[in-house]
Design a protein around this motif. Sequence first.
Motif, PDB file in Angstrom:
ATOM      1  N   ASP A  24      25.870  22.072  51.367  1.00 39.15           N
ATOM      2  CA  ASP A  24      24.478  21.640  51.351  1.00 39.15           C
ATOM      3  C   ASP A  24      23.800  22.258  50.140  1.00 39.15           C
ATOM      4  OD1 ASP A  24      25.284  21.454  54.384  1.00 39.15           O
ATOM      5  OD2 ASP A  24      23.465  20.251  54.148  1.00 39.15           O
ATOM      6  N   PRO A  25      23.406  21.456  49.177  1.00 43.37           N
ATOM      7  CA  PRO A  25      22.810  22.019  47.956  1.00 43.37           C
ATOM      8  C   PRO A  25      21.373  22.461  48.211  1.00 43.37           C
ATOM      9  CG  PRO A  25      22.691  19.641  47.889  1.00 43.37           C
ATOM     10  CD  PRO A  25      23.448  19.996  49.145  1.00 43.37           C
ATOM     11  N   ILE A  26      20.796  23.088  47.216  1.00 43.88           N
ATOM     12  CA  ILE A  26      19.376  23.435  47.273  1.00 43.88           C
ATOM     13  C   ILE A  26      18.588  22.121  47.306  1.00 43.88           C
ATOM     14  CG2 ILE A  26      17.467  24.450  45.973  1.00 43.88           C
ATOM     15  CD1 ILE A  26      19.517  26.531  44.935  1.00 43.88           C
ATOM     16  N   SER A  27      17.594  22.078  48.173  1.00 43.74           N
ATOM     17  CA  SER A  27      16.804  20.863  48.345  1.00 43.74           C
ATOM     18  C   SER A  27      16.205  20.405  47.019  1.00 43.74           C
ATOM     19  CB  SER A  27      15.679  21.131  49.354  1.00 43.74           C
ATOM     20  OG  SER A  27      14.869  19.990  49.503  1.00 43.74           O
ATOM     21  N   GLY A  28      16.382  19.127  46.726  1.00 41.29           N
ATOM     22  CA  GLY A  28      15.820  18.579  45.501  1.00 41.29           C
ATOM     23  C   GLY A  28      16.735  18.629  44.299  1.00 41.29           C
ATOM     24  N   HIS A  29      17.878  19.312  44.450  1.00 43.72           N
ATOM     25  CA  HIS A  29      18.827  19.369  43.336  1.00 43.72           C
ATOM     26  C   HIS A  29      19.701  18.115  43.335  1.00 43.72           C
ATOM     27  CE1 HIS A  29      18.860  23.971  42.401  1.00 43.72           C
ATOM     28  NE2 HIS A  29      17.654  23.440  42.365  1.00 43.72           N
ATOM     29  N   ASP A  30      19.574  17.341  42.252  1.00 48.18           N
ATOM     30  CA  ASP A  30      20.350  16.113  42.161  1.00 48.18           C
ATOM     31  C   ASP A  30      21.805  16.375  41.762  1.00 48.18           C
ATOM     32  OD1 ASP A  30      17.611  14.167  40.744  1.00 48.18           O
ATOM     33  OD2 ASP A  30      18.152  14.586  42.821  1.00 48.18           O
ATOM     34  N   ASN A  31      22.027  17.467  41.032  1.00 51.06           N
ATOM     35  CA  ASN A  31      23.365  17.773  40.533  1.00 51.06           C
ATOM     36  C   ASN A  31      24.103  18.676  41.506  1.00 51.06           C
ATOM     37  OD1 ASN A  31      23.359  16.674  37.601  1.00 51.06           O
ATOM     38  ND2 ASN A  31      21.414  17.789  37.813  1.00 51.06           N
ATOM     39  N   GLU A  52      24.242  10.532  44.537  1.00 48.03           N
ATOM     40  CA  GLU A  52      25.440  10.147  45.291  1.00 48.03           C
ATOM     41  C   GLU A  52      26.581   9.673  44.400  1.00 48.03           C
ATOM     42  OE1 GLU A  52      22.555   8.680  45.348  1.00 48.03           O
ATOM     43  OE2 GLU A  52      22.793   6.545  44.941  1.00 48.03           O
ATOM     44  N   SER A  53      26.373   9.650  43.098  1.00 52.48           N
ATOM     45  CA  SER A  53      27.382   9.116  42.184  1.00 52.48           C
ATOM     46  C   SER A  53      28.256  10.218  41.588  1.00 52.48           C
ATOM     47  CB  SER A  53      26.698   8.363  41.039  1.00 52.48           C
ATOM     48  OG  SER A  53      25.942   7.291  41.533  1.00 52.48           O
ATOM     49  N   LYS A  54      29.551   9.948  41.518  1.00 51.23           N
ATOM     50  CA  LYS A  54      30.462  10.878  40.861  1.00 51.23           C
ATOM     51  C   LYS A  54      30.298  10.730  39.350  1.00 51.23           C
ATOM     52  CE  LYS A  54      33.869  10.783  44.541  1.00 51.23           C
ATOM     53  NZ  LYS A  54      35.176  10.284  44.997  1.00 51.23           N
ATOM     54  N   GLN A  55      29.833  11.806  38.716  1.00 53.76           N
ATOM     55  CA  GLN A  55      29.627  11.793  37.276  1.00 53.76           C
ATOM     56  C   GLN A  55      30.909  12.127  36.529  1.00 53.76           C
ATOM     57  OE1 GLN A  55      26.639  10.974  35.981  1.00 53.76           O
ATOM     58  NE2 GLN A  55      27.322  11.145  33.873  1.00 53.76           N
ATOM     59  N   CYS A  92      30.725  25.561  45.882  1.00 54.85           N
ATOM     60  CA  CYS A  92      29.830  24.460  45.587  1.00 54.85           C
ATOM     61  C   CYS A  92      28.653  25.035  44.804  1.00 54.85           C
ATOM     62  CB  CYS A  92      29.354  23.835  46.890  1.00 54.85           C
ATOM     63  SG  CYS A  92      28.146  22.521  46.702  1.00 54.85           S
ATOM     64  N   ALA A  93      28.130  24.272  43.878  1.00 53.44           N
ATOM     65  CA  ALA A  93      26.970  24.707  43.112  1.00 53.44           C
ATOM     66  C   ALA A  93      26.024  23.530  42.945  1.00 53.44           C
ATOM     67  CB  ALA A  93      27.388  25.234  41.739  1.00 53.44           C
ATOM     68  N   SER A  94      24.757  23.831  42.760  1.00 57.40           N
ATOM     69  CA  SER A  94      23.802  22.753  42.518  1.00 57.40           C
ATOM     70  C   SER A  94      22.822  23.171  41.432  1.00 57.40           C
ATOM     71  CB  SER A  94      23.055  22.364  43.798  1.00 57.40           C
ATOM     72  OG  SER A  94      22.122  23.352  44.198  1.00 57.40           O
ATOM     73  N   SER A  95      22.206  22.186  40.831  1.00 54.93           N
ATOM     74  CA  SER A  95      21.195  22.460  39.818  1.00 54.93           C
ATOM     75  C   SER A  95      20.226  21.296  39.745  1.00 54.93           C
ATOM     76  CB  SER A  95      21.835  22.705  38.450  1.00 54.93           C
ATOM     77  OG  SER A  95      22.404  21.520  37.935  1.00 54.93           O
ATOM     78  N   GLN A  96      18.997  21.616  39.320  1.00 59.02           N
ATOM     79  CA  GLN A  96      18.001  20.569  39.133  1.00 59.02           C
ATOM     80  C   GLN A  96      18.256  19.827  37.829  1.00 59.02           C
ATOM     81  OE1 GLN A  96      15.322  19.488  41.223  1.00 59.02           O
ATOM     82  NE2 GLN A  96      15.645  17.878  39.736  1.00 59.02           N
ATOM     83  N   ASP A  97      18.501  20.640  36.784  1.00 62.82           N
ATOM     84  CA  ASP A  97      18.713  20.072  35.460  1.00 62.82           C
ATOM     85  C   ASP A  97      20.168  20.198  35.046  1.00 62.82           C
ATOM     86  OD1 ASP A  97      15.699  21.781  34.749  1.00 62.82           O
ATOM     87  OD2 ASP A  97      15.908  19.634  35.159  1.00 62.82           O
ATOM     88  N   LEU A  98      20.592  19.322  34.141  1.00 64.03           N
ATOM     89  CA  LEU A  98      21.961  19.375  33.665  1.00 64.03           C
ATOM     90  C   LEU A  98      22.225  20.618  32.835  1.00 64.03           C
ATOM     91  CD1 LEU A  98      22.795  15.718  32.597  1.00 64.03           C
ATOM     92  CD2 LEU A  98      23.891  17.054  34.386  1.00 64.03           C
ATOM     93  N   GLY A  99      21.258  20.988  32.006  1.00 65.17           N
ATOM     94  CA  GLY A  99      21.504  22.041  31.041  1.00 65.17           C
ATOM     95  C   GLY A  99      21.264  23.449  31.541  1.00 65.17           C
ATOM     96  N   GLY A 100      20.739  23.598  32.707  1.00 63.64           N
ATOM     97  CA  GLY A 100      20.370  24.924  33.175  1.00 63.64           C
ATOM     98  C   GLY A 100      21.453  25.601  33.980  1.00 63.64           C
TER      99      GLY A 100
END
Lengths: 113, 113
Positions: A24-31, A52-55, A92-100
């Motif tokens: 379960d990622p941090i809420s609001g994290h798309d990545n 929901e898409s595999k990048q 598992c890891a999550s992030s809001q932005d790609l670069g952060g």
Amino acid sequence: EAGVTQFPSHSVIEKGQTVTLRCDPISGHDNLYWYRRVMGKEIKFLLHFVKESKQDESGMPNNRFLAERTGGTYSTLKVQPAELEDSGVYFCASSQDLGGAKYFGPGTRLTVL
Amino acid sequence: DQQVKQNSPSLSVQEGRISILNCDYTNSMFDYFLWYKKYPAEGPTFLISISSIKDKNEDGRFTVFLNKSAKHLSLHIVPSQPGDSAVYFCAASAPGANSKLTFGKGITLSVRP
């Protein structure tokens, strides 16, 4: 704010069985990312979801591994059938932005006997 | 082929002194570097990062230095505290839609009281 959570924390299964790990990622994290650390080695990338898409699933070892992220919220990683070399800690890891920075969960320790 | 190398597996320093953790990389496409700290049975915790447009970033007791020409970065912890004892991972990412992290094997830091 809750961090990244993973379930279960430990799993011991026999070779040939199936195991499903949940993140379960941090809420609001798309990545959302899955990584794995085999004992004594570096943490290695498995795959990346954007919503929901595999990048990128270039790190997935083989077709015994299946990751899903239905609805773009939590993700599951299924190993079927499990082999001895699949043992390790799955992060598992999550992030809001790609670069952060990526924020990691506590990991699931998988042991295949 | 390891693209991020942490050649020293361990480091022991006295409390109050400086800890210097080194990391080398081979991929010239890397443009963002991070340090993570990991306690046993926990996931990696983001510590500090640096973009390739900078050569230094400081956050409290932690400073990261980047030498692009040498493809080398280091993490300085001053003053070191016993609570800093952990495994430290260097990680890097390249520009692109994925931004997956490539990790080193980690350095175990022990800070002696």
